[in-house]
Write a protein that holds these residues in place. Structure first.
Motif, PDB file in Angstrom:
ATOM      1  N   LYS A  40       0.836  -1.201   0.000  1.00  0.00           N
ATOM      2  CA  LYS A  40       0.000   0.000   0.000  1.00  0.00           C
ATOM      3  C   LYS A  40       0.875   1.256   0.000  1.00  0.00           C
ATOM      4  O   LYS A  40       1.601   1.513   0.961  1.00  0.00           O
ATOM      5  CB  LYS A  40      -0.894  -0.012   1.245  1.00  0.00           C
ATOM      6  CG  LYS A  40      -1.786   1.186   1.345  1.00  0.00           C
ATOM      7  CD  LYS A  40      -2.571   1.197   2.637  1.00  0.00           C
ATOM      8  CE  LYS A  40      -3.364   2.487   2.710  1.00  0.00           C
ATOM      9  NZ  LYS A  40      -3.699   2.850   4.050  1.00  0.00           N
ATOM     10  N   LEU A  99       1.555   4.911   0.670  1.00  0.00           N
ATOM     11  CA  LEU A  99       0.975   5.858   1.628  1.00  0.00           C
ATOM     12  C   LEU A  99       1.090   7.289   1.117  1.00  0.00           C
ATOM     13  O   LEU A  99       2.032   7.636   0.406  1.00  0.00           O
ATOM     14  CB  LEU A  99       1.686   5.741   2.977  1.00  0.00           C
ATOM     15  CG  LEU A  99       1.553   4.394   3.686  1.00  0.00           C
ATOM     16  CD1 LEU A  99       2.375   4.388   4.967  1.00  0.00           C
ATOM     17  CD2 LEU A  99       0.097   4.094   3.989  1.00  0.00           C
ATOM     18  N   ASP A 143      -3.008   9.989   5.283  1.00  0.00           N
ATOM     19  CA  ASP A 143      -3.450   8.614   5.532  1.00  0.00           C
ATOM     20  C   ASP A 143      -3.196   8.228   6.989  1.00  0.00           C
ATOM     21  O   ASP A 143      -2.286   8.756   7.624  1.00  0.00           O
ATOM     22  CB  ASP A 143      -2.668   7.615   4.662  1.00  0.00           C
ATOM     23  CG  ASP A 143      -3.048   7.650   3.197  1.00  0.00           C
ATOM     24  OD1 ASP A 143      -4.059   8.296   2.850  1.00  0.00           O
ATOM     25  OD2 ASP A 143      -2.307   7.033   2.395  1.00  0.00           O
ATOM     26  N   SER A 144      -3.975   7.285   7.475  1.00  0.00           N
ATOM     27  CA  SER A 144      -3.647   6.654   8.756  1.00  0.00           C
ATOM     28  C   SER A 144      -2.517   5.677   8.482  1.00  0.00           C
ATOM     29  O   SER A 144      -2.555   4.959   7.478  1.00  0.00           O
ATOM     30  CB  SER A 144      -4.849   5.891   9.304  1.00  0.00           C
ATOM     31  OG  SER A 144      -5.854   6.790   9.688  1.00  0.00           O
ATOM     32  N   SER A 190      -0.567   2.433   8.508  1.00  0.00           N
ATOM     33  CA  SER A 190      -1.043   1.049   8.562  1.00  0.00           C
ATOM     34  C   SER A 190      -0.352   0.261   9.663  1.00  0.00           C
ATOM     35  O   SER A 190       0.826   0.459   9.937  1.00  0.00           O
ATOM     36  CB  SER A 190      -0.777   0.360   7.221  1.00  0.00           C
ATOM     37  OG  SER A 190      -1.427   1.046   6.186  1.00  0.00           O
ATOM     38  N   LYS A 232      -1.455   9.712  12.049  1.00  0.00           N
ATOM     39  CA  LYS A 232      -1.610  10.207  10.678  1.00  0.00           C
ATOM     40  C   LYS A 232      -0.241  10.457  10.051  1.00  0.00           C
ATOM     41  O   LYS A 232       0.678  10.975  10.692  1.00  0.00           O
ATOM     42  CB  LYS A 232      -2.403  11.523  10.655  1.00  0.00           C
ATOM     43  CG  LYS A 232      -3.836  11.372  11.093  1.00  0.00           C
ATOM     44  CD  LYS A 232      -4.656  10.639  10.065  1.00  0.00           C
ATOM     45  CE  LYS A 232      -6.108  10.566  10.501  1.00  0.00           C
ATOM     46  NZ  LYS A 232      -6.863   9.648   9.687  1.00  0.00           N
TER      47      LYS A 232
END
Length: 165
Positions: A16, A18, A22-23, A25, A138
């Motif tokens: 993923k 980022l 974004d939060s 992961s 975040k």
């Protein structure tokens, strides 16, 4: 998937990708004591660095520089994640006097690489990337280097860490 280069040759990042906002992961990596370590084991403002191997010239220089600079920042924790075995990480830190950067290994689960889009499919290693995460989890800064052998933007990473709350 995203593409990066290693010595000019195209490589593929898996996982993923980022972006700021974004939060961050969750992940599971291994400590130098062979214990599982997850995002919930961290707190405050965090710098996460991914490197191919601590035992290479650019990675060595990068982690030493962050070790020096993070010591000057209050409330910021720096983690360096690689595929190096925990034994090698521990030995390297001891030999280099690394006290302000926590090294973690992604060798067992490849969880961090996939959670951050840092796993290099062709090499089985992590690319050189930088992430700053605030105390709420975040992402406030992301740097995916186009060429894995290049150094990160030290100043930008450190400024982002200083600005994060």
């Amino acid at each position: 998937m995203a593409n990066v280069k290693f010595n000019g040759e195209g490589m593929t990042l898996v996982g993923k990708i980022l972006n700021v906002g974004d939060s961050f992961s969750d992940f599971t990596v291994t400590t130098n004591e062979l214990k599982d370590f997850t995002l919930s084991d961290t707190k405050g403002v965090r710098i996460f660095l991914t490197v191919p191997s601590l035992d290479t010239p650019v990675c060595n220089m990068e982690v030493k520089k962050f070790n020096e600079e993070v010591a000057k920042l209050n409330g910021v924790t720096c983690y360096t994640i690689s595929m190096d075995l925990p034994f090698a990480q521990s030995r390297w830190c001891g030999n280099e006097g690394i006290k302000n950067v926590i090294t973690l290994s992604d060798y067992k689960y490849r969880s961090f690489g996939e959670a951050t889009g840092s796993y290099v499919k062709e090499l089985g290693l992590l690319a050189r990337n930088s992430f700053v995460v605030d105390s709420q989890g975040k992402v406030t800064f992301v740097e995916y280097l186009e060429e894995i052998t290049n150094e990160p933007s030290y100043g930008k990473v450190l400024e982002a860490a200083k600005a994060a709350k």
